[in-house]
Design a protein around this motif. Structure first.
Motif, PDB file in Angstrom:
ATOM      1  N   MET D  56      22.467   6.193  54.233  1.00 31.37           N
ATOM      2  CA  MET D  56      23.322   4.336  54.063  1.00 31.37           C
ATOM      3  C   MET D  56      24.050   4.140  54.859  1.00 31.37           C
ATOM      4  SD  MET D  56      22.743   3.690  50.951  1.00 31.37           S
ATOM      5  CE  MET D  56      23.737   2.810  50.395  1.00 31.37           C
ATOM      6  N   ARG D  58      26.324   5.099  56.294  1.00 33.15           N
ATOM      7  CA  ARG D  58      28.124   5.760  55.801  1.00 33.15           C
ATOM      8  C   ARG D  58      28.888   6.455  56.413  1.00 33.15           C
ATOM      9  NH1 ARG D  58      29.427   8.349  50.066  1.00 33.15           N
ATOM     10  NH2 ARG D  58      29.609   6.514  48.713  1.00 33.15           N
ATOM     11  N   PRO D  78      28.994  -0.013  56.344  1.00 33.22           N
ATOM     12  CA  PRO D  78      28.572   0.308  55.019  1.00 33.22           C
ATOM     13  C   PRO D  78      28.091   0.342  54.070  1.00 33.22           C
ATOM     14  CG  PRO D  78      30.598   1.297  55.750  1.00 33.22           C
ATOM     15  CD  PRO D  78      29.768   0.195  56.287  1.00 33.22           C
ATOM     16  N   PHE D  79      28.256  -1.706  53.831  1.00 33.24           N
ATOM     17  CA  PHE D  79      27.848  -2.464  53.025  1.00 33.24           C
ATOM     18  C   PHE D  79      26.757  -2.698  52.971  1.00 33.24           C
ATOM     19  CE2 PHE D  79      30.575  -4.964  55.064  1.00 33.24           C
ATOM     20  CZ  PHE D  79      29.622  -6.546  55.604  1.00 33.24           C
ATOM     21  N   ALA D  82      23.032  -1.824  50.421  1.00 33.62           N
ATOM     22  CA  ALA D  82      22.928  -2.289  49.750  1.00 33.62           C
ATOM     23  C   ALA D  82      22.180  -3.883  49.525  1.00 33.62           C
ATOM     24  CB  ALA D  82      24.512  -2.573  48.275  1.00 33.62           C
ATOM     25  N   HIS D  83      22.605  -4.622  49.825  1.00 30.17           N
ATOM     26  CA  HIS D  83      22.224  -5.922  50.025  1.00 30.17           C
ATOM     27  C   HIS D  83      20.899  -6.003  50.634  1.00 30.17           C
ATOM     28  CE1 HIS D  83      26.446  -7.691  49.851  1.00 30.17           C
ATOM     29  NE2 HIS D  83      26.723  -6.658  50.029  1.00 30.17           N
ATOM     30  N   TYR D  88      22.269   3.874  45.615  1.00 29.34           N
ATOM     31  CA  TYR D  88      22.286   5.417  45.945  1.00 29.34           C
ATOM     32  C   TYR D  88      23.471   6.150  44.752  1.00 29.34           C
ATOM     33  CZ  TYR D  88      25.280   8.935  48.440  1.00 29.34           C
ATOM     34  OH  TYR D  88      25.385  10.208  48.802  1.00 29.34           O
ATOM     35  N   LEU D 107      29.405  -3.885  38.219  1.00 31.01           N
ATOM     36  CA  LEU D 107      29.292  -3.618  39.778  1.00 31.01           C
ATOM     37  C   LEU D 107      27.766  -3.168  40.379  1.00 31.01           C
ATOM     38  CD1 LEU D 107      33.100  -2.384  40.190  1.00 31.01           C
ATOM     39  CD2 LEU D 107      31.724  -3.726  41.696  1.00 31.01           C
ATOM     40  N   GLY D 108      27.525  -3.050  40.087  1.00 29.92           N
ATOM     41  CA  GLY D 108      25.682  -2.296  41.060  1.00 29.92           C
ATOM     42  C   GLY D 108      25.146  -3.745  41.326  1.00 29.92           C
ATOM     43  N   ALA D 109      25.389  -4.343  40.008  1.00 29.22           N
ATOM     44  CA  ALA D 109      24.648  -5.892  40.911  1.00 29.22           C
ATOM     45  C   ALA D 109      25.265  -6.556  41.041  1.00 29.22           C
ATOM     46  CB  ALA D 109      24.427  -6.743  39.424  1.00 29.22           C
ATOM     47  N   TYR D 110      26.472  -5.868  42.149  1.00 30.78           N
ATOM     48  CA  TYR D 110      26.807  -7.003  42.919  1.00 30.78           C
ATOM     49  C   TYR D 110      26.611  -7.729  44.406  1.00 30.78           C
ATOM     50  CZ  TYR D 110      30.648  -8.155  45.719  1.00 30.78           C
ATOM     51  OH  TYR D 110      32.009  -8.344  46.995  1.00 30.78           O
ATOM     52  N   PRO D 111      25.611  -6.643  44.460  1.00 31.99           N
ATOM     53  CA  PRO D 111      24.795  -7.893  45.956  1.00 31.99           C
ATOM     54  C   PRO D 111      24.181  -8.962  45.803  1.00 31.99           C
ATOM     55  CG  PRO D 111      24.303  -5.329  46.099  1.00 31.99           C
ATOM     56  CD  PRO D 111      24.865  -5.588  44.734  1.00 31.99           C
TER      57      PRO D 111
END
Lengths: 407, 294, 327, 242
Positions: D56, D58, D78-79, D82-83, D88, D107-111
């Motif tokens: 991830m 991190r 680190p972001f 997700a994109h 995770y 927020l899970g759908a942020y990407p």
């Protein structure tokens, strides 16, 4: 042989004469150091800057007129330093300037706590201070007569305010009996209040409101609400310019017709005029100096000085600049009298000067001499009123250049 | 009764300005975990920016001076970005102590820089709002503070939407709670920080533009406002941006009422005492439900 | 051995002061020594425990004002009044410490800040007792040890330097004592420390009181050295921040950090004042941005910067040494 | 939903990383193919979480490669994962407690790739975890432990990920709740979702997993299909720390 010998002597004499003249020249050129120590950073920087401007103007003038004549035309050399805005900084700066330069005198401080803190160093180095700060705490036996207050004591401010009120009541029959006293909680405010307290009773005034407030307020409306509620007809106020502006604005907003008589500070400073625009007209204040007093306006040279100041700095010459200007001339007069750059002798001369000509006459009433405690013997604080965007002196009548516009 | 009403209104109005300043301060604390001792200087810079813009020209008319509000806020947002990119970005990794040191240094430096650039003069652009007031019954409401208060309310609503409904808001709150988790969800924390800094400085800029009609601008002006803002955010709960508004309003009113009824000189002490009481009895703040782990 | 070295440095410092005369240098050195002493005292609690106090001026003002009020109103000699002043500061610290036990991070900092503001408000509110905003001016005309009055500035310098050395040795001893370990344990985690049997509350309050007491001792000397007590300065936020600043600047993890920080701070402060002070605002700007630059270069302080530089130098010349552990 | 291209989805090669100069992972090799459920098993401290952190981004990789569909992840911020399609589910309850359940899911759908299908995905998640539906408006802190775990898994699904990484989803849950969580995971698996599952609960994990890796002290000691791993004595050793 003799001719040659004579020639030699002539050459020798010529050389000696040249040397003497050159040395004389060199001695004449040895400048006299005077330090200007004022708060040039922090919230009081603008007070310091105005004082420095006034003092510089005076020094230039003195130098152009041929310097200190009794010292062979010695020029004044100014050393400007920042006392910062806290007593520790004031002490450090003063000690540094005293260590780095052979000073004849210091003109400085403007803000009372800074002056009080720096005094022991001045006494230790036997250098006199000519100050335009107004605290009475300065006059202590241990200051050994090294401090000379060219302006007024805060107490004299207060007294003058009440005297003026009595004048209003008798002359204009305004019948003001209820007074409010509002002062910033600092040495200047406290001392002013003391002066007012002293005389209110004698003037037959009833004090219906009497309160200190913490400086640098963000909102004056609570103060104004209380003043209105107290029913005071006249308000004696001691504040710096930022608070003064908020107080005046809030009073106006509340449609208050109270007569405000400010005690120096913010009520007579150029920014208040700029901030309030036309509305400043009519505002009253007590000043330790005003450029529109009779002693200034009847002297063509001094009028020219105030005009020059206005040209250079874009505002009329304010209180601190006037006292700074006068302070420098007082020092020059003392140097002249002492005929020495030795600070101890300058001190003794300062104690004895009695000046009624030259730049120092810019102080009201046109004459400066110091009493045994270092206070200005003759000083007369003046009451000013803003008229046409600038403060005019309206009281005492001997110094007034304008009549009161009745509010 | 009228007097009480008057003092409450006075407090409410000045509280609006405190609220604007406190909101930005708390936003920065909440999202970036940064106690920004230079926030008062953001306000000061905002006031100078507004005065500078007003120098370009003020349209005639009663409301003319307010044209500077939006450009001023944007200018300050830019300053916030610059401060973030130059200093705070790296300082995020520093300890709390170093961050305090940094922002204190920045505060001093900005005050000095303001004096160097703009001089120590007290500036106020002459304008008709200064001193204008509405009189409702026996109560006086000054226009300048009233506008600041109204804008503070509008900004509060906008912030409530921004933080509650927008992607930025959700991301910012996620970053505030758990930065590592937020990043795992795809939130670019640095961008959130950048926008936070811009927003906080922009709010200070807006506050600055709103108070220049009736308050002097000078290099140290930020100090008088920021201390109250600090107390307000703790009273509201650190990180609670909308609570900060209530905190600002509350402190304004406490200050006003104590000044009106008790000693003027004690009004400052009163808010400190209130502050200490809240801190000791309800450290999470009056307007925060859940105890936060700080 | 350490003690011997310290003694030698102390004697050297005294001798230097003695021969430097009574002027500016000694004056500045005294101010620096007292600032360092304050920083050192501050560090004993805040640096070691991680609870940053922004209200140490409360202790300065309390000690000063108790001493002065006893002296001016009732003629109690400052040497004895000073003990009362220090005692009062310790009592205040116990009160603040006990009240703020649960607070951490910025909450603690702002609580101490507020406490100092309340002390200031009280001093200003009782002018009959304290002299109020006008402050108290002390004027000396003769030497009187009992009254802490000395006409020669070198005496204050000697006292200040001696106190600074004593405090530094005390802090060194505390760091290595059980109390020091307890404080360090609290810094890493209060829960863990409590679980390990550390009486967290008692240790925190004790360290806070010790810190306040040492601050107070320096303050009493300071006010007699300065000869003037200005409440807005002594109980003000500026002084609180300055005290914390020198400790951070030098490096809170280093024994000599506050000393280094104080020297740096005074040098920049007076240097900027001397060089550019005459043109308004420059000195403040230089000081502020110098602090910013120092933090950005090395957030752990000047001592860490020096150690890093020293290591880099050694490595450059082929003597690899141990580096600072990453934090 | 996913395009099942041939080859690998996630490929970790020669991965080394650690903390404060101490190496924790000593050259990890791991592959996940599309639609596959892969378990990583091992005792406490074997380096499983560190492995997930490295994937991830991190935790920066010291050397080696992490590729998602051939795109290198090493060194990305680190972001970024997700994109690119990694979701995770952290160890413990990874809910954002101050946000509501709905906000957590959103927020899970942020990407950006997931935002367009936010509503579809929300329906899908609520269908998978019905207990969440009536509590959408509540702060996530109010949920029970099991519901929080559902929320976190649901949030991970909101991104419509290529691969979902789960770190000890059964930790601290009652057997009944663990059963619910695993049945949901099974449903996901059957829908073709690729899963990388880190677990100490071997029996639960291996019921779900197609393949497994066993880690011991930062190394993969066993890998292969479910039966083969189960039969391997080194699995026991890994857990007993022999």
């Amino acid at each position: 042989m003799t001719a040659r010998f004579r020639g030699l002597i002539a050459a020798w004499v010529a050389a000696a004469a040249f040397l003497v003249v050159a040395m004389g020249q060199a001695r004449a050129a040895a400048p006299v150091n005077v330090a200007l120590i004022f708060p040039l950073s922090g919230p009081n920087a603008s007070v310091g800057e105005q004082s420095v401007n006034g003092a510089k103007l005076a020094a230039e003038e003195i130098n152009q007129a041929g310097g200190i004549k009794s010292l062979g035309g010695a020029q004044l050399k100014l050393i400007v330093a920042d006392s910062t805005n806290n007593p520790q900084g004031s002490v450090t700066t003063t000690e540094r300037i005293l260590a780095q330069h052979q000073l004849s005198a210091v003109c400085g401080m403007g803000i009372s706590p800074l002056t009080v803190a720096a005094m022991p160093a001045m006494v230790r180095h036997h250098v006199p201070l000519v100050t335009n700060s107004i605290a009475e705490e300065l006059i202590t036996p241990s200051n050994g007569g090294y401090v000379f207050q060219v302006g007024a004591h805060a107490r004299q401010f207060g007294e003058q305010q009440v005297r003026f009120l009595r004048y209003l009541n008798t002359q204009y029959r305004m019948n003001l009996t209820k007074a409010g006293v509002l002062y910033i909680n600092n040495p200047y405010g406290l001392a002013t209040r003391k002066g007012i307290e002293h005389v209110t009773k004698a003037a037959g005034l009833e004090v219906v409101f009497d309160s200190a407030y913490p400086g640098n307020i963000t909102d004056a409306s609570p103060l104004v609400a209380r003043i209105q509620r107290s029913g005071a007809q006249v308000l004696f106020a001691a504040s710096y310019v930022s608070d003064a502006q908020l107080i005046l604005t809030a009073l106006r907003g509340a449609d208050s017709h109270i007569l405000v008589i400010g005690a120096g500070g913010g009520y007579i400073w150029p920014p208040i005029g700029q901030a309030l625009g036309k509305r400043v007209n009519g505002l009253l204040g007590v000043a330790m100096w005003n450029f529109n007093s009779m002693n200034v306006t009847r002297n063509r040279h001094l009028v020219e000085v105030t005009r020059r100041y206005a040209r250079l700095y874009g505002t009329f010459m304010p209180e601190q600049a006037g006292t700074g200007y006068a302070g420098m001339f007082v020092i020059a007069a003392a140097l002249e009298r002492a005929a020495s750059a030795d600070p101890a002798k300058v001190r003794d001369a300062l104690a004895k000067v009695d000046i009624d000509r030259g730049g120092a006459t810019i102080m009201q009433p046109g004459r400066v001499a110091f009493g045994p405690n270092g206070g200005n013997k003759y000083i007369e604080p003046v009451v000013v009123q803003w008229q046409g965007g600038v403060p005019h002196t309206i009281f005492p009548e001997t110094l007034a250049t304008a009549h009161l516009h009745k509010p | 009764m009228v007097f009480l009403l008057q003092s409450l209104i006075n407090g409410l109005l000045i509280g609006g300005v405190y609220a604007l300043v406190a909101m930005g301060l708390n936003l920065m604390f909440g999202v970036m975990k940064l106690v920004n001792f230079a926030h008062g200087e953001f306000l000061m810079a905002g006031m100078y920016a507004a005065v500078l813009l007003a120098g370009l020209g003020v349209p005639a008319g009663f409301w003319g001076l307010y044209w500077v509000a939006l450009p001023g806020a944007f200018l300050m947002g830019g300053l916030g970005c610059a401060v973030y990119l130059l200093l705070l970005r790296r300082a995020a990794a520093f300890g709390e102590a170093a961050q305090i040191l940094l922002t204190v240094g920045l505060s001093l430096g900005m005050q000095g820089a303001a004096q160097v650039l703009a001089g120590s003069d007290f500036r106020l652009v002459p304008n008709p709002i200064n001193g204008a007031a509405l009189r409702l019954g026996g109560v006086t409401v000054q226009i300048g503070p009233l506008v600041a208060f109204a804008v503070a309310l509008a900004v509060t609503a906008a912030m409530a939407w921004l933080l509650g409904r927008s992607w930025f808001g959700r991301a910012a709150r996620a970053v505030a709670e758990d930065i590592a988790l937020a990043q795992a969800l795809g939130v670019d924390a640095r961008r959130v920080f950048l926008m936070t800094a811009a927003l906080a400085a922009g709010l200070a800029g807006l506050a600055g533009a709103l108070i220049i009609p009736y308050h002097y601008t000078f290099p140290n002006v930020g100090q008088s406002f920021v201390i109250v803002a600090f107390l307000a955010i703790v009273i509201a709960g650190l990180g609670n941006v909308l609570g900060a508004v209530l905190g600002g309003l509350l402190l304004g009113m406490v200050q006003s009422v104590t000044a009106s009824y008790l000693d003027l000189d004690l009004s400052t002490a009163a808010i400190y005492v209130l502050f200490l009481a809240v801190l000791l009895l309800r450290p999470q703040g009056l307007f925060t439900r859940r105890a936060r782990t700080v | 051995m350490m003690l011997l070295k310290a003694l030698a440095v102390w004697v050297l410092a005294l001798a230097l002061g003695f021969f430097a005369g009574s002027g500016y240098l000694v004056q500045m050195a005294t101010a620096t020594a007292i600032l360092a002493l304050w920083g050192q005292s501050w560090n004993l609690f805040s640096g070691l425990s991680g609870n940053i106090s922004l209200g140490h001026s409360a202790f300065v003002a309390t000690a000063v004002y108790i001493t002065l009020v006893l002296f001016v109103r009732w003629g109690v000699p400052p040497l004895w009044g000073g003990f009362c002043g220090v005692g009062a500061a310790v009592a205040l610290a116990a009160l603040i410490g006990a009240a703020t036990l649960r607070l951490h991070g910025p909450y603690f900092s702002l609580a101490t800040l507020a406490a100092a503001a309340v002390v200031l408000a009280l001093i200003l509110h009782y002018p009959d007792l304290t002299g109020g905003a006008s402050g108290v001016a002390l004027a000396f005309t003769h030497n009187a040890a009992l009254s802490l009055e000395f006409t020669d500035g070198r005496v204050y310098y000697a006292i200040a330097v001696t106190l600074l050395f004593a405090t530094t040795l005390l802090v060194r001893w505390v760091r290595q004592s059980r109390l020091g370990y307890y404080i360090a344990a609290i810094k890493s985690s209060e829960q863990t420390a409590a679980a390990a049997g550390v009486h967290v509350a008692r240790v925190k309050v004790a360290a806070f009181c010790l810190s306040a007491g040492l601050t107070a001792v320096g303050s009493v000397v300071y006010v007699f050295y300065l000869g003037f007590a200005d409440p807005n300065y002594l109980a003000g936020l500026t002084l609180s921040i300055e005290i914390a600043l020198v400790a951070f600047l030098g490096g809170a993890d280093f024994l000599l950090g506050p000393l280094v920080g104080a020297i740096f701070f005074e040098l920049i402060d007076t240097g900027a004042n001397a060089l550019v002070g005459a043109s308004g605002g420059w000195d403040m700007m230089v000081l502020g941005f110098a602090v910013v630059a120092a933090v950005m270069i090395e957030p752990r302080g000047l001592c860490a910067m020096a150690v890093r530089g020293w290591e880099a130098l050694r490595c450059a010349f082929g003597y690899g040494g141990k580096t600072l552990a990453p934090v | 939903m996913e395009t099942h291209t041939a080859g690998t989805l996630l490929e970790v090669t020669e991965l080394r990383t650690g903390y404060l100069g101490v190496e924790v992972l000593h050259g990890i090799e791991l592959v996940v193919r599309p639609g596959e459920t892969v378990c990583v098993l091992g005792a406490n401290g074997a380096g499983k979480t560190t492995l997930l952190h490295a994937i991830m981004c991190r935790q920066p990789a010291w050397s080696g490669n992490i590729r998602l569909r051939g795109v290198e992840l090493g060194g990305a911020p680190p972001f970024a994962p997700a994109h690119l399609g990694l979701s995770y589910v952290p160890e413990g309850r990874g809910v954002l407690a101050s946000l509501t359940v709905r906000e957590n899911l959103e927020l899970g759908a942020y990407p950006p790739r997931a935002r367009a299908r936010l509503n579809d995905n929300l329906e899908r998640v609520l269908a998978l975890f019905p207990p969440l539906k009536p509590r959408l408006g509540e702060p996530a802190a109010n949920l029970s432990g099991g519901q929080q775990q559902m929320l976190v898994i649901g949030r991970a699904l909101m991104a419509a990920p290529e691969l979902i990484l789960l770190d000890e989803p059964s930790l601290g849950l009652s057997p009944a709740v663990t059963g619910q969580v695993y049945s949901a995971l099974a449903q996901l698996k059957s829908s073709g979702q690729a899963i990388l599952l880190v677990e100490q609960n071997v029996s639960m994990a291996l019921k779900l997993g197609d393949r497994a890796y066993v880690m011991e002290q930062g190394r993969i000691v066993v890998s292969g299909g479910r039966e083969r791993v189960l039969a391997d004595p080194r699995l026991r050793n890994a857990y007993l720390g022999l």
